[in-house]
Scaffold this active site. Structure first.
Site, PDB file in Angstrom:
ATOM      1  CD  GLN A 116      -4.642   4.095  -3.273  1.00 28.95           C
ATOM      2  OE1 GLN A 116      -5.862   3.951  -3.231  1.00 28.95           O
ATOM      3  NE2 GLN A 116      -3.913   3.744  -4.315  1.00 28.95           N
ATOM      4  NE  ARG A 140      -4.164   1.772   0.860  1.00 32.74           N
ATOM      5  CZ  ARG A 140      -5.182   2.001   0.040  1.00 32.74           C
ATOM      6  NH1 ARG A 140      -5.215   1.497  -1.190  1.00 32.74           N
ATOM      7  NH2 ARG A 140      -6.208   2.707   0.462  1.00 32.74           N
ATOM      8  CB  SER A 188      -7.296  -0.288   1.292  1.00 29.77           C
ATOM      9  OG  SER A 188      -7.692  -0.955   0.120  1.00 29.77           O
ATOM     10  CB  SER A 189     -12.658  -1.170   0.263  1.00 32.66           C
ATOM     11  OG  SER A 189     -13.127  -0.067   0.969  1.00 32.66           O
ATOM     12  N   GLY A 198     -13.363  -1.441  -7.357  1.00 33.75           N
ATOM     13  CA  GLY A 198     -14.564  -0.612  -7.238  1.00 33.75           C
ATOM     14  C   GLY A 198     -14.734  -0.024  -5.864  1.00 33.75           C
ATOM     15  CG  ASP A 203      -8.607   5.121  -0.562  1.00 32.21           C
ATOM     16  OD1 ASP A 203      -9.678   5.626  -0.942  1.00 32.21           O
ATOM     17  OD2 ASP A 203      -8.123   4.108  -1.073  1.00 32.21           O
ATOM     18  CG  ASN A 255      -8.011   6.030  -4.884  1.00 37.71           C
ATOM     19  OD1 ASN A 255      -8.854   5.152  -4.729  1.00 37.71           O
ATOM     20  ND2 ASN A 255      -8.122   7.204  -4.312  1.00 37.71           N
ATOM     21  CB  THR A 264      -9.130  -0.753  -7.645  1.00 38.71           C
ATOM     22  OG1 THR A 264      -8.979   0.441  -6.912  1.00 38.71           O
ATOM     23  CG2 THR A 264      -8.731  -1.949  -6.840  1.00 38.71           C
ATOM     24  CB  THR A 294      -5.770   0.489  -6.812  1.00 39.89           C
ATOM     25  OG1 THR A 294      -6.594   1.572  -7.219  1.00 39.89           O
ATOM     26  CG2 THR A 294      -5.233   0.774  -5.415  1.00 39.89           C
TER      27      THR A 294
HETATM   28  N1  GLY Z   1      -8.362   2.914  -3.462  1.00 44.90           N
HETATM   29  C1  GLY Z   1      -9.465   2.015  -3.217  1.00 44.90           C
HETATM   30  C2  GLY Z   1      -9.210   1.168  -1.994  1.00 44.90           C
HETATM   31  O1  GLY Z   1      -8.065   0.921  -1.652  1.00 44.90           O
HETATM   32  O2  GLY Z   1     -10.151   0.769  -1.356  1.00 44.90           O
END
Ligand code: GLY
Length: 574
Positions: free
Chosen positions: A422, A108, A454-455, A475, A425, A403, A383, A401
């Protein structure tokens, strides 16, 4: 150069250029180009672009393993799917090695040393344009550091062997897909703010390149070739870092040479949970993905999903998502900076939350819950998803990603590398929604060298200790709901991999107080959800998942049917 901080913290194609140089009907037309097994049975690859998938299959056929193939796919996606990912961004991967051990690798982005909590406040108000576009939106990228680590640990090929074919593809070009064109169209005004970016992504008149245009990236090809020669040192401590810092100084940015030289890849412990006899291996914080996929599945385990009518299933899933996202906003952040309770994935906590999930109505609103041992037991500190498996038992689920589309929209002149955004986020001010409408609080505030929440949810599923499913999605926050629904559709409903990804999707993220539904959800189901209290917002489609599954016939690899269909339409219209 080694970036890994090991044992860490706690819980928490050689490319056939002839195939790429024109727009053969079959390039974007055929779902098996995006996801398939290698012809000689070495393994399988699923990604959102046929040329990236081919890169991975070629590596498998040339004696590489899933680790090598995943790196080749990711580097090629950085060329052919550059709106989503690239070496200017970050990634998470859950990797199962042939010897049975499982890693969660965290590449990340890190906030620069000079980042601070209030850096996006202007006149006391959070300014999301600053966290989403331009110099201040950029975090220190980790993708290349991860590729280097993976290959060193378990690869059979060198980074140079895997990156040079992608460099050749970047130089020769490839026909632009409908999906890439769509993204260019949506981002054109912001791209124009950065002349070096516009020069590559737009034509001389400032318009997005059309579908089928032979899209070439000579600067990116050069950067990839420098990396092939000098290794990742070129990027983190060499000319790339120096060019970036010079640009930052001229454009009001704060990323320094020390930030690049000090990037740390982290090896974390996967989040492990059980769902109906399957072992789910998810990504720990600083992703919220693994925690909330586990939490939502734990809640759903209280319900007989397999026998429910569709409206009940979607209603129950939507409420479980809402409860999980309320917890996300309150508790989740980088575990190296904040205490993320492990109790969030406790089955007893999910059983308690399940009592708030009602069948025929729903509570007007919910707040975050009180997970067990919330004061004492913590997770240690746009992503794309790709999945690769080989016959030796190596599996890679990697979500990567920059982002949102084209990240910060910045290409450092001369490099061809699209830099992430990023930093958006982070929660730039409590209560101020980010580009995905997500709100957060202190746990995810901006801090020097912290990773934004992040998701991303790269997920491996084992049964009796053997890998049976690799899945993930793109997404933003819908990643979590896509992975949950993909797994529920396969495990509870017994659908084929393709059917599981094709099923209409819903998404609930607590704030804003709406349930997003795909237009393909049958009208009577939408009606029944509305009657039960959901405020529906319809989207044509959303999300992009890829999955590989072991079946009695071998690997079943599937790429997002919505992406395949959109590109097929574009190829037909071209
Ligand atoms: N940038 C989308 C995520 O990391 O959730």
């Amino acid at each position: 150069m080694r970036f890994v901080v090991s044992g860490l913290l706690f819980f928490f194609f050689s490319i056939s250029l002839s195939a790429a140089s024109s727009m053969p009907d079959s390039l974007y037309d055929n779902a098996s180009g995006y996801a398939s097994s290698s012809p000689n049975g070495q393994g399988a690859v699923a990604s959102v672009h046929p040329l990236a998938t081919k890169a991975g299959l070629d590596v498998l056929d040339a004696g590489g393993n899933a680790i090598d193939a995943a790196v080749a796919v990711a580097l090629t996606l950085g060329v052919v799917d550059n709106h989503n990912s690239g070496i200017g961004g970050g990634n998470f991967a859950v990797i199962r090695y042939a010897n049975g051990s499982i890693d969660a690798l965290d590449g990340r982005e890190m906030a620069p040393v000079k980042a601070h909590r209030d850096m996006y406040l202007r006149d006391g108000k959070g300014d999301t344009s600053l966290s989403s576009t331009g110099a201040l939106a950029i975090g220190v990228p980790g993708s290349l550091a991860m590729f280097d680590y993976m290959l060193d640990k378990a690869g059979k090929k060198t980074l140079a062997e895997l990156i040079l074919p992608a460099a050749d593809l970047a130089e020769a070009g490839f026909p632009l897909s409908q999906v890439s064109h769509d993204r260019l169209k949506r981002s054109v005004e912001k791209i124009k703010l950065f002349p070096a970016t516009a020069k590559i992504l737009l034509d001389d008149g400032g318009n997005p390149w059309p579908v089928g245009h032979q899209f070439q990236q000579k600067d990116l090809a050069d950067t990839y070739r420098h990396i092939a020669k000098q290794g990742v040192e070129y990027f983190y401590r060499g000319d790339f870092a120096r060019q970036l810092v010079k640009w930052m100084e001229q454009n009001g940015g704060i990323v320094s040479y020390e930030d690049f030289a000090g990037y740390q890849l982290k090896q974390r412990q996967p989040v492990i949970s059980e769902y109906r006899g399957y072992q789910i291996y998810g990504f720990p914080p600083p992703s919220s993905g693994g925690v909330h996929v586990a939490q939502i599945l734990n809640i759903l385990e209280n319900f007989d999903i397999a026998t429910m009518p569709a409206e009940d299933r979607y209603h129950v899933m939507g409420q479980a998502m809402r409860l999980a996202f309320a917890d996300r906003a309150h508790f989740l952040g980088d575990p190296d900076f904040v205490k993320v309770p492990k109790g969030l994935i406790d089955q007893s906590y999910a059983d308690q939350l399940a009592k708030q999930v009602t069948l025929k109505t729903m509570a007007e609103d919910v707040t975050h819950g009180e997970p067990p041992k919330a004061d004492t037991d913590f997770f240690g500190k746009h992503t794309t998803h790709l999945t690769v498996a080989d016959k030796q038992g190596n599996w890679v689920a990697m979500t990567t990603t920059v982002n949102t589309s084209f990240g910060s929209k910045v290409i450092i002149p001369g490099t061809g590398v699209i830099m992430n955004n990023q930093m958006d986020d982070f929660s730039i001010q409590p209560g101020v929604p980010n580009m995905f409408g997500l709100v957060g609080n202190e746990a995810n505030s901006v801090q020097s060298r912290k990773r934004p929440l992040s998701s991303m949810s790269p997920t491996l599923v084992l049964k009796d200790g053997k890998p049976v499913i690799g899945i993930g999605a793109a997404g933003g926050p819908t990643i979590i709901s896509q992975v949950v629904q993909g797994l529920v559709n396969m495990i509870d409903l017994g659908l084929s991999t393709e059917q599981a990804l094709k099923m209409p999707r819903v998404h609930q993220q607590w704030r804003p107080q709406i349930t997003v539904v795909e237009a393909s959800l049958p009208e009577p189901t939408k009606q029944l959800l509305t009657e039960r209290g959901h405020k529906l917002r319809e989207r044509n489609t959303f999300g992009s998942s890829t999955a590989i599954r072991v079946t009695e016939h071998g690997f079943d690899a599937v790429a997002e049917p919505r992406i395949v269909e959109r590109n097929r339409q574009g190829a037909k219209a071209d």
